[in-house]
Design an enzyme around this catalytic site. Structure first.
Site, PDB file in Angstrom:
ATOM      1  N   HIS A 190       0.806  -1.226   0.000  1.00  0.00           N
ATOM      2  CA  HIS A 190       0.000   0.000   0.000  1.00  0.00           C
ATOM      3  C   HIS A 190       0.831   1.263   0.000  1.00  0.00           C
ATOM      4  O   HIS A 190       0.278   2.355   0.144  1.00  0.00           O
ATOM      5  CB  HIS A 190      -0.922   0.052   1.222  1.00  0.00           C
ATOM      6  CG  HIS A 190      -1.955  -1.023   1.266  1.00  0.00           C
ATOM      7  ND1 HIS A 190      -3.237  -0.857   0.782  1.00  0.00           N
ATOM      8  CD2 HIS A 190      -1.904  -2.277   1.736  1.00  0.00           C
ATOM      9  CE1 HIS A 190      -3.932  -1.970   0.973  1.00  0.00           C
ATOM     10  NE2 HIS A 190      -3.139  -2.851   1.552  1.00  0.00           N
ATOM     11  N   LYS A 232      -9.054  13.294   4.576  1.00  0.00           N
ATOM     12  CA  LYS A 232      -8.064  12.216   4.551  1.00  0.00           C
ATOM     13  C   LYS A 232      -7.123  12.437   5.722  1.00  0.00           C
ATOM     14  O   LYS A 232      -7.168  13.495   6.342  1.00  0.00           O
ATOM     15  CB  LYS A 232      -7.272  12.208   3.231  1.00  0.00           C
ATOM     16  CG  LYS A 232      -6.764  13.603   2.833  1.00  0.00           C
ATOM     17  CD  LYS A 232      -6.124  13.623   1.450  1.00  0.00           C
ATOM     18  CE  LYS A 232      -7.093  13.683   0.299  1.00  0.00           C
ATOM     19  NZ  LYS A 232      -7.276  12.412  -0.403  1.00  0.00           N
ATOM     20  N   ARG A 233      -6.274  11.443   6.034  1.00  0.00           N
ATOM     21  CA  ARG A 233      -5.283  11.662   7.084  1.00  0.00           C
ATOM     22  C   ARG A 233      -4.400  12.857   6.744  1.00  0.00           C
ATOM     23  O   ARG A 233      -4.195  13.158   5.568  1.00  0.00           O
ATOM     24  CB  ARG A 233      -4.442  10.402   7.280  1.00  0.00           C
ATOM     25  CG  ARG A 233      -5.163   9.335   8.066  1.00  0.00           C
ATOM     26  CD  ARG A 233      -5.551   9.822   9.460  1.00  0.00           C
ATOM     27  NE  ARG A 233      -4.382   9.947  10.296  1.00  0.00           N
ATOM     28  CZ  ARG A 233      -3.973   9.039  11.185  1.00  0.00           C
ATOM     29  NH1 ARG A 233      -4.668   7.938  11.356  1.00  0.00           N
ATOM     30  NH2 ARG A 233      -2.893   9.238  11.897  1.00  0.00           N
ATOM     31  N   LYS A 240       0.064  14.397   1.174  1.00  0.00           N
ATOM     32  CA  LYS A 240      -1.309  14.620   0.715  1.00  0.00           C
ATOM     33  C   LYS A 240      -1.582  16.107   0.476  1.00  0.00           C
ATOM     34  O   LYS A 240      -2.575  16.500  -0.108  1.00  0.00           O
ATOM     35  CB  LYS A 240      -2.301  14.062   1.727  1.00  0.00           C
ATOM     36  CG  LYS A 240      -2.229  12.534   1.872  1.00  0.00           C
ATOM     37  CD  LYS A 240      -3.194  12.023   2.932  1.00  0.00           C
ATOM     38  CE  LYS A 240      -3.029  10.551   3.275  1.00  0.00           C
ATOM     39  NZ  LYS A 240      -3.617   9.629   2.280  1.00  0.00           N
ATOM     40  N   THR A 250      -8.985   6.216  -1.852  1.00  0.00           N
ATOM     41  CA  THR A 250     -10.305   5.624  -2.024  1.00  0.00           C
ATOM     42  C   THR A 250     -11.385   6.672  -1.732  1.00  0.00           C
ATOM     43  O   THR A 250     -12.508   6.561  -2.231  1.00  0.00           O
ATOM     44  CB  THR A 250     -10.503   4.403  -1.091  1.00  0.00           C
ATOM     45  OG1 THR A 250     -10.040   4.748   0.209  1.00  0.00           O
ATOM     46  CG2 THR A 250      -9.738   3.202  -1.596  1.00  0.00           C
ATOM     47  N   LYS A 309     -15.171   7.650  -3.501  1.00  0.00           N
ATOM     48  CA  LYS A 309     -16.433   7.891  -2.791  1.00  0.00           C
ATOM     49  C   LYS A 309     -17.011   9.256  -3.156  1.00  0.00           C
ATOM     50  O   LYS A 309     -18.229   9.402  -3.366  1.00  0.00           O
ATOM     51  CB  LYS A 309     -16.207   7.833  -1.273  1.00  0.00           C
ATOM     52  CG  LYS A 309     -15.771   6.469  -0.780  1.00  0.00           C
ATOM     53  CD  LYS A 309     -15.176   6.525   0.634  1.00  0.00           C
ATOM     54  CE  LYS A 309     -14.392   5.247   0.921  1.00  0.00           C
ATOM     55  NZ  LYS A 309     -13.523   5.342   2.107  1.00  0.00           N
TER      56      LYS A 309
END
Ligand code: 26Q
Length: 848
Positions: free
Chosen positions: A392, A583-584, A589, A691, A695
């Site tokens: 991952h 998200k985290r 990110k 992911t 969504k």
């Protein structure tokens, strides 16, 4: 202290699931064993009241929402357990091959609404409770999230077991029964505070303790070398400590309610054993000193979604649940096949969710060689044909390594086995690349430079028959950059399975308004056949449908606006663009890229009050690992900048910034339906898949994103006109880094960027605390800007302008939003599971 007080329903936002719903929705294949009387409203009411009286000792007048939650769950659980029994019976009688999904994390969220939907009983329950004067949406709010995971990897595991059950595949999830899931986040004066999450304080209505299946797990101690009758060497591990693993089963209800699989989570408990063996061998003091309190093993989930270097307890957690699970599997196998191991790998496939359970590989070898007394090659064949591994991440700091010294101490036999696996593997490498020590050093399970370490990634590749990445680009990079030599050595072993999400939770249940609109338009088969959503494409230009679609979006925005008001006190206009990044929190990110752009818009408005932009609400949800200082600073910066902008009349309400505390599955379910824009802005090459991107698009949000992870495949599906792509590509990132990236070049060349970064150094956003945000600035300058925020800023800003322009054209935007929903068929986790089944697991369905 309790974190979830049953009586204080927080944000009282009515999400009345019953309103606006079509009378009947897809019921799936409900039949047979479910007591028929539970299908009607009257019987459902009676069952709920039966539990209110008989299990909870209260009555309709005294019951609070929590009691109603318990009683309603108990009514549903009657069906769940009925179907669980029939499923287990079918699997037993058919002696089916099954997948065993080993994961340190399962981010299940809430189960009541999900289970009701999957049994087709949501409307019945809603109506029944209404007659009892109870609002189902209030009842649903009583359920604490099962937050037994950090983020994407844990939620993926939850979506996968949903799909496995839905498609009638025999499967068990194996994990850890953490007493405390991921911390609850509070925001105090803008900063993140962590509080314990205690999801079981008032009991969990779904889990079933199975004391009859308790396992014992050895730890520490020493290894004795013995000689067998025919002179062969035998190893015996004399553990210094034995802990008990107590299994808790969470039923996993497939959509349609026909198959109910199990998620089995292990809780650690003291075994009460005192090991005289170790005592007599002179290990008394050591054994005592090294004693881990057995109960602490499953106490808490590690809150890092990157590696937690060298934490002994974490390694023990990994071994604990892997060992319990393997023993459980073997017990079940032996029930059908006795001591004959020939069919083991035909019956059992174990999927390793990242390297976290990779210690299962030497554990199975230990069982086969030391206990079952198979010869090494036979054992290795069985083992290798049993395991498959999913990678991952490519981030070097996230690739797990454990000090040899630590494994030696905790698992003295396993380190020997790892050395033996490595020894034989090195001979294989020698045959392939004779005399090439460089390749040997690179592929070795043992890293020799500095303190000796065990590389869990290498162990996993060597010990598995299949290895997969989680999106096309990621799997390509796994092959070409992370494990290129393994790809040459084992052609075909490395493959891709693109992630997916369950449309039952992430559209049907969380977005009833859109679900009903879709079902009215194209029928109600889409939850099981998500490709059907493409039938919506033909209406993308239809004005009536555009209006209907956008009216649903507006309603969802109204609901979220109320939630925002309730949670933060901030008022937002539903006319504004709802722009969401959830998200985290991680530098890669790039929440700080989003933030810099927000500052840029703010500054443009201050310089020119006529600056042309559609009003926009920037909404964030993110938890930072408690020890990740810069991530916490970014949360602080978001909140401080939000304070300033939200209270500055000069911006004329064109920008609002909202940070919603305690982001988690149940909050995601409220945010996602209301999103106009989905922020997916990681540095290309860093986000394995993502992911949340799936969504949000599924719920009609338009993505602004980089060519990273699954964004690339989303762009392929929706087409370039329906997504805003910006920034450096993977190849460009590599080229920039190779050439030597200097963020100061961008800083000095771009006046706006310089002003923004310098702003962070002032006390403008943190009055009286100059320098409070300087570390954020420094990370992007003197710190080298490792995630290329400055290099991508211009492109991001331009892309945002294009997005703003597009939103002004209502019809164009509606078309984009519709096509995003319509083109998400690929990203159902059912498709992912079918890919795993075809390429890796080779399972047969087992109808119940
Ligand atoms: C490892 C060792 C010690 C302590 C913690 C950990 C640890 C825990 C969790 C390391 C990593 C994680 C979680 C990683 C994760 O969530 N990865 C995400 O997986 C998603 C599903 O494949 C992808 O979509 C995301 O891109 C990826 O970041």
């Amino acid at each position: 202290m309790s974190t979830q007080s049953p009586n204080t329903s927080k944000a009282k936002v009515s999400r009345s699931p019953g309103k606006n719903r079509a009378a009947k929705s897809a019921k799936g294949n409900l039949n047979g064993a479910i007591p028929a009387e539970l299908f009607d409203k009257k019987a459902f009411k009676e069952t709920v009241i039966k539990h209110l009286h008989g299990s909870l000792g209260t009555d309709e007048n005294k019951a609070d929402n929590h009691a109603w939650f318990k009683a309603t769950s108990a009514a549903i659980q009657e069906l769940v357990l009925d179907r669980l029994r029939s499923t287990q019976k079918s699997h037993y009688l058919n002696d089916t091959r099954a997948v065993h999904y080993f994961s340190a994390e399962f981010l299940m969220g809430r189960l009541l609404s999900n289970n009701m939907h999957n049994f087709g009983l949501f409307e019945v329950a809603d109506a029944a409770l209404k007659e009892l004067g109870v609002d189902l949406s209030d009842v649903l709010e009583e359920e604490p999230d099962m937050a037994l995971g950090n983020g994407g990897l844990g939620r993926l595991a939850a979506c996968f077991i949903d799909s496995l059950a839905t498609m009638d595949y025999p499967a068990i999830g194996y994990g850890i029964h953490y007493e405390n899931g991921l911390f609850r986040q509070e925001i105090k004066n803008g900063a993140q505070i962590e509080r314990p999450d205690s999801w079981r304080d008032y009991g969990n209505p779904w889990e079933i303790c199975r004391p009859e299946s308790i396992q014992e797990v050895p730890l520490f101690g020493y290894v004795e070398t013995k000689y067998g009758k025919n002179g062969n060497i035998q190893k015996e591990w004399h553990p210094g400590e034995i802990v008990k693993g107590v299994p808790w089963d969470i039923p996993v209800v497939g959509f349609g309610g026909s198959t109910v699989n199990v998620l089995r989570l292990w809780q650690s408990q003291s075994s009460g054993h005192f090991n005289w063996d170790v005592f007599n061998a002179g290990g008394y003091v050591d054994a005592q000193r090294e004693n881990v309190q057995a109960e602490t093993i499953s106490k808490v989930l590690y809150p890092n979604d990157e590696t937690e270097a060298g934490k002994e307890l974490r390694l023990i957690q990994q071994y604990f649940f892997s060992a319990c699970s393997l023993k459980d599997i073997i017990r079940r196998y032996k029930r059908a096949h006795g001591d004959n191991w020939d069919r083991f790998s035909e019956q059992v496939v174990v999927q390793l969710n990242d390297t976290h359970p990779a210690i299962a590989i030497p554990e199975l070898m230990r069982i086969l060689v030391d206990r079952a007394e198979l010869d090494w090659d036979t054992a290795w064949n069985i083992s290798k044909n049993t395991f498959a591994y999913t990678n991952h991440t490519l981030l070097p700091e996230a690739l797990e390594k454990w000090p040899v010294r630590m494994i030696e101490k905790i698992l003295p036999r396993h380190i020997e086995i790892i050395y033996e696996i490595n020894h034989r593997f090195m001979q294989e490498v020698e045959r392939k690349w004779p005399g090439n020590n460089e390749i040997k050093a690179k592929l070795s399970i043992i890293e020799e430079a500095g303190e000796k370490m065990v590389r869990m990634g290498n162990l996993s590749v060597i010990g598995s028959f299949a290895v997969n990445g989680v999106a096309e680009i990621h799997s390509k990079l796994v092959k070409e950059n992370l494990f290129p030599e393994f790809d040459q050595l084992y052609p075909g072993k490395l493959t891709n399975v693109t992630n997916g999400v369950t449309p039952r939770r992430w559209l049907k249940a969380c977005n009833p308004l859109l679900s009903d609109l879709i079902s009215k338009k194209i029928g109600d088969e889409w939850p099981l056949q998500l490709d059907k959503l493409d039938d919506l494409s033909q209406y993308a230009d239809n004005k009536t449908f555009q209006n209907q679609f956008m009216r649903v979006k507006l309603k969802n925005k109204e609901i979220l606006a109320k939630e925002i008001k309730a949670l933060t006190g901030i008022e937002v206009s539903t006319k504004a663009i709802f722009d969401i990044q959830i998200k985290r929190l991680h530098e890669y990110k790039r929440q700080h890229l989003n933030l810099l752009h927000i500052m840029a818009l703010y500054r443009r408005l201050l310089e020119n009050s006529e600056y042309d932009m559609h009003p926009r609400v920037f909404i964030f949800g993110a938890k930072a690992a408690p020890g990740y200082a810069l991530a916490k600073t970014i949360i602080y910066a978001i909140n401080k900048i939000a304070d300033k902008i939200n209270n500055d009349n000069r911006v004329n309400h064109k920008i609002k910034v909202v940070f919603l505390p305690n982001y988690r599955v149940s909050l995601a379910e409220k945010m996602i339906p209301a999103a106009d824009v989905s922020q997916q802005i990681s540095t290309a090459g860093k986000e394995a898949s993502g992911t949340g991107n799936m969504k949000l698009a599924l719920n009609g949000a338009v993505t602004i994103g980089t060519l990273d992870g699954a964004n690339i495949e989303i762009a392929e599906e929706v087409g370039d006109d329906n997504i805003f792509i910006f920034g450096k590509t993977v190849d460009e990132v590599a080229a920039i880094n190779a050439a030597g990236y200097n963020p100061y070049d961008y800083y000095y060349q771009n006046k706006e960027l310089k002003a923004l970064l310098d702003w962070l150094d002032s006390d403008y956003f943190t009055p009286g605390q100059p320098g409070a945000l300087s570390s954020l600035k420094n990370s992007m300058l003197s710190g080298g800007d490792p995630y290329l925020v400055l290099a991508d800023f211009d492109s991001y800003s331009e892309s945002n302008k294009a997005l703003d322009e597009a939103y002004k054209d209502k019809s164009r935007w509606a078309k984009m939003a519709i096509l995003n929903t319509a083109k998400m068929g690929k990203f159902t986790s059912d498709r992912s599971i079918n890919d795993y089944v075809d390429r890796i697991w080779k399972l047969e369905k087992c109808k119940v």
